[in-house]
Design a protein around this motif. Structure first.
Motif, short mmCIF file in Angstrom:
data_model
loop_
_atom_site.label_atom_id
_atom_site.label_comp_id
_atom_site.label_asym_id
_atom_site.label_seq_id
_atom_site.Cartn_x
_atom_site.Cartn_y
_atom_site.Cartn_z
N LEU A 95 36.02 -7.20 17.56
CA LEU A 95 36.29 -8.61 17.79
C LEU A 95 36.92 -8.83 19.15
CD1 LEU A 95 36.31 -11.47 16.69
CD2 LEU A 95 38.53 -10.99 15.63
N ILE A 96 37.86 -7.96 19.51
CA ILE A 96 38.51 -8.08 20.82
C ILE A 96 37.48 -8.01 21.93
CG2 ILE A 96 40.12 -6.99 22.42
CD1 ILE A 96 41.72 -6.04 20.05
N ALA A 97 36.50 -7.10 21.76
CA ALA A 97 35.51 -6.90 22.81
C ALA A 97 34.68 -8.14 23.05
CB ALA A 97 34.61 -5.72 22.45
N THR A 98 34.54 -8.99 22.02
CA THR A 98 33.71 -10.18 22.24
C THR A 98 34.46 -11.27 22.98
OG1 THR A 98 34.38 -11.24 20.17
CG2 THR A 98 32.50 -9.76 20.07
N PHE A 99 35.76 -11.07 23.18
CA PHE A 99 36.55 -12.11 23.83
C PHE A 99 36.75 -11.87 25.32
CE2 PHE A 99 37.86 -15.31 21.00
CZ PHE A 99 37.83 -14.76 19.73
#
Lengths: 399, 401
Positions: free
Chosen positions: B303-307
């Motif tokens: 999820l962090i990577a998509t931000f």
């Protein structure tokens, strides 16, 4: 090979080069907002959390009274009246154990159903202490409820002694005991030992000092990884092609890292003082420790930069090397509790000496003169690391 | 799973190939070995040796006795008792200054000053004070001295009370005795600590799982990081060009770190149990919590990577999140010693649930007791995955030229 100080036409002076590289380092750090989290926010967060590490101010203790007699009731009343604990009462051992496991209470006491009978018969009654075995709190719990237990013991012993010596029955002795009110025989006055005796500083208040040391070093090691990266990319080697000396470049890198480390140290000092009301004692002494330990960190950073060739490997190792050394050096727990072998190993880290110096200043009101031995040792560590790092860097850069 | 649209191999097999390729690369670079195995083991080792009490706590205490009377002897005797024989060594100091110095320099862990006239004052019925000298670097020694002196003070108080009660009950003073006689009073109520042996193994049993949990996050963070690296280097485009479904790339990367993380926990479990005699508890419970936690951690890092935009940003944010979760979740500092609001906040992190669950298991809880935590972790994983799903294109789309 070093350029002259003032520089010849077309050749920048040493100071200019040093300033440029140091400035580049500082700008890079300032731009890296995420890196700033580690340099500024994390140390203060940890200090905030660790302040409770001496154990919570008020211990929550459970109590299960399985005896409904007057003796049990009296001890329960004493426990309720204690300062320093918050008592929660449970109807059964199971209910108490469940809450202990869930961490709702730190531990609990159980008065068995034969408590009163055993005492009435002139014997000994046992109150069982339950703690979560994964917590470190049995000592704190026992100490916290101690006064109530001791008061009850004194009362019971007084009654038994009186009825035996005065030859009266238990009831008369009880009445006599209820009337008696004696002054304590022995009291304790606690002081912190020299140089400046003052009110006691508990271990939790040394947290800002210990965390300053821990994080300045970790950040320095992590900063060393950037040097590995620039070596790998050949940046440093290309910088050598410019008309400056290897010495100036190294000095610039060192200066940049020193300023960052010292800046971080000062931020933690000021932050802890402003946010948590931490007092640091003699400012000159604190500055001296921060400056020298930042030099140590600088040496370590350069050594990391000189030793590793793979930045990914370096960035895996650096933070945890810093944490490990910090643990060994007494940043996480007092060295007095570890086995003697580990105490000696701890003394081989610069951390132990920096922490000692800061505790001397913060906890015992010492000045620079009092921490001179520790400062000397930190200077030696810094010198050794810087010399070693410089030697290695020169070899890898110029060969 | 059948091949999609005439493409060469199935998704699952492609994913497995991607996972294997990633793992080979990581093992070659050794950084994975360091993060997944060496670092956690080394830190757990330091913690266990330091806190596990291999030899037990020992200290030297200093006493300066200016009194020389019975009460002074009683105090010194208390420190030389059998119970403390293995723990405490007592050194005598001729004067106060020498003792203060010794405490200040760390020559002794703590000191006790007995003033002139101590015994006389107390035996006469008055109150006297002794001074305990402490060094903030040595909190345990200081507490030990205070505890022992408190115990003696309590005994003296009890004796005084007994004598006063006897007189109040009508006995002549000669029958009542005095403090110089030191009436021997039995302690009727005693405290008994249940499960002392278990407490001794506690250090490794708490810290082994707590540290393993912290490092798992770093391990699974390799996944999105490597995906972004491939995107930057252009190899992701090549993967897309290959005859494998795009989902296989994601699945393969997730699988690679998932397995690595599980192996990491399993290794910590085995090694801390064998070397440090840690007791992680019910194996089924440990396995369930480990699986659920790795899933939650993987979903969180994805999820962090998509931000974030660049790989550096992702790594930076991931580091912040991992350290904050580690702090809140009890991986650095024991959960019970954290302030209560922080303990509640820890329930917002997967770490908080996992460390609690492991702590329960090592305290002897059964599988049923940790099912709520497993459920919470699975919920984390599901929610994070659901949030990641629609945003996945941001990560997968090869960098535009």
């Amino acid at each position: 090979m070093d350029a002259s100080r003032t520089g010849e036409p077309g050749r920048p002076g040493t100071f200019a080069v040093v300033g440029a590289i140091a400035g580049a380092n500082l700008r890079r750090v300032a731009r890296d907002r995420l890196g700033l989290f580690f340099i500024v926010v994390l140390p203060l967060l940890v200090i905030l959390f660790v302040r409770g590490q001496g154990g919570p101010d008020v211990l929550t203790v459970g109590l299960a009274v399985l005896d409904d007699g007057p003796a049990a009731a009296r001890l329960a009343e004493r426990l309720r009246a204690l300062d320093g604990i918050a008592l929660r009462e449970y109807p059964s051992i199971d209910a108490l154990s469940a809450d202990i496991r869930r961490g709702i209470v730190a531990g609990g006491l159980v008065m068995p159903d034969d408590y009163g009978d055993l005492l009435a018969g002139g014997g000994t009654a046992t109150v069982e202490v339950l703690v979560n075995p994964a917590s470190g709190l049995p000592g704190a719990l026992t100490a916290a409820v101690g006064p109530a237990i001791e008061a009850e013991n004194a009362r019971t012993a007084a009654v038994r002694y009186a009825s035996e010596r005065a030859g009266v029955d238990a009831d008369t002795a009880e009445q006599a005991a209820a009337q008696v009110d004696v002054a304590p025989a022995l009291t304790i006055d606690t002081q912190v030992a020299a140089p400046a005796a003052g009110t006691e500083v508990d271990y939790g208040e040394t947290a800002p000092s210990r965390n300053l040391v821990l994080f300045v070093f970790i950040s320095s090691l992590v900063a060393g990884v950037a040097l590995v990266e620039s070596r790998r990319l050949g940046v440093t080697r290309r910088a050598l092609a410019a008309p400056t000396g290897a010495g100036a470049i190294l000095l610039g890198e060192a200066a940049g890292r020193f300023l960052i480390a010292a800046g971080q140290g000062l931020l933690v000092v000021i932050g802890a003082a402003v946010l948590f009301g931490a007092s640091w004692g003699d400012p000159l002494a604190v500055l001296a420790v921060v400056a020298l330990f930042s030099l140590v960190g600088t040496g370590a950073a350069l050594l990391v930069g000189a030793t590793f060739s793979d930045p990914e490997q370096a960035s895996s190792v650096a933070p945890f090397l810093g944490i490990g050394l910090g643990m060994l050096g007494g940043c996480a727990w007092p060295l007095e509790i570890v086995p003697p072998v580990l105490q000696t190993v701890g003394r081989a880290t610069p951390h132990a000496w920096a922490v000692d110096a800061l505790i001397e200043v913060v906890g015992r009101g010492g000045g620079i003169a009092d921490i001179a031995p520790e400062l000397a040792i930190l200077a030696a560590f810094a010198a050794a690391l810087l010399v070693l790092a410089t030697w290695r860097l020169r070899r890898t850069l110029t060969h | 799973m059948s091949a999609a649209g005439g493409r060469g191999i199935s998704t699952l097999r492609a994913a497995a190939l991607v996972a294997a390729r990633d793992t080979r690369g990581r093992l070659r670079s050794r950084s994975a070995i360091v993060i997944a195995f060496l670092a956690p083991f080394a830190l757990a080792g330091i913690l266990s040796f330091a806190l596990g009490g291999g030899g037990g706590f020992t200290t030297t205490l200093g006493i300066a006795d200016a009194d020389g009377g019975e009460i002074g002897s009683a105090l010194v005797g208390a420190f030389r008792s059998d119970e403390l024989a293995d723990t405490v060594t007592v050194d005598h100091y001729a004067d106060e200054l020498a003792l203060r110095d010794a405490v200040a320099t760390g020559e002794v862990g703590a000191g006790l000053l007995l003033p002139v006239g101590l015994s006389e004052t107390i035996i006469d019925g008055g109150t006297a004070s002794v001074e305990v000298l402490r060094n903030p670097s040595a909190p345990v020694s200081g507490e030990l001295v205070e505890a022992v002196v408190s115990a003696v003070a309590a005994t003296l108080a009890a004796q005084r009370q007994a004598i006063a009660t006897t007189i109040a009950a009508g006995a002549p003073p000669s029958r009542a005795g005095d403090l110089a006689d030191a009436p021997d009073l039995e302690r009727a109520v005693t405290l008994e600590l249940a499960d002392v042996e278990v407490a001794r193994r506690a250090a490794a049993s708490y810290w082994g799982p707590a540290i393993a949990v912290f490092f798992v996050f770093f391990v699974v963070a390799f996944g999105p990081s490597s995906l972004l690296l491939e995107r930057e280097q252009g190899t992701l485009a090549r993967l897309h060009a290959a005859p494998i479904p795009p989902a296989a790339i994601l699945l393969g990367k997730a699988l690679g770190v998932f397995v690595l993380a599980l192996v990491s926990i399993a290794t910590m479990w085995a090694v801390t149990s064998l070397v440090f005699r840690a007791d992680w508890g019910n194996p089924l419970g440990v396995a369930l919590v480990a699986l659920a936690f790795v899933a939650a951690a993987s979903a969180t890092t994805a999820l962090i990577a998509t931000f974030a935009g660049s790989r550096e940003q992702v790594e930076g944010i991931t580091n912040i999140v991992v350290f904050t979760f580690g702090l809140l979740g009890g991986s650095f500092i024991e959960l019970e010693t954290l302030p209560e609001p922080v303990q509640w906040a820890s329930l917002l992190t997967p770490n908080g649930w996992a460390v609690r669950a492991f702590s329960d298991l090592s305290a002897g809880a059964g599988v049923a007791a940790v099912l709520p935590a497993v459920g919470a972790l699975v919920a984390f994983a599901v929610v994070a995955s659901a949030l990641t799903g629609p945003r996945i294109d941001r990560v997968l789309r090869p960098a535009s030229a």
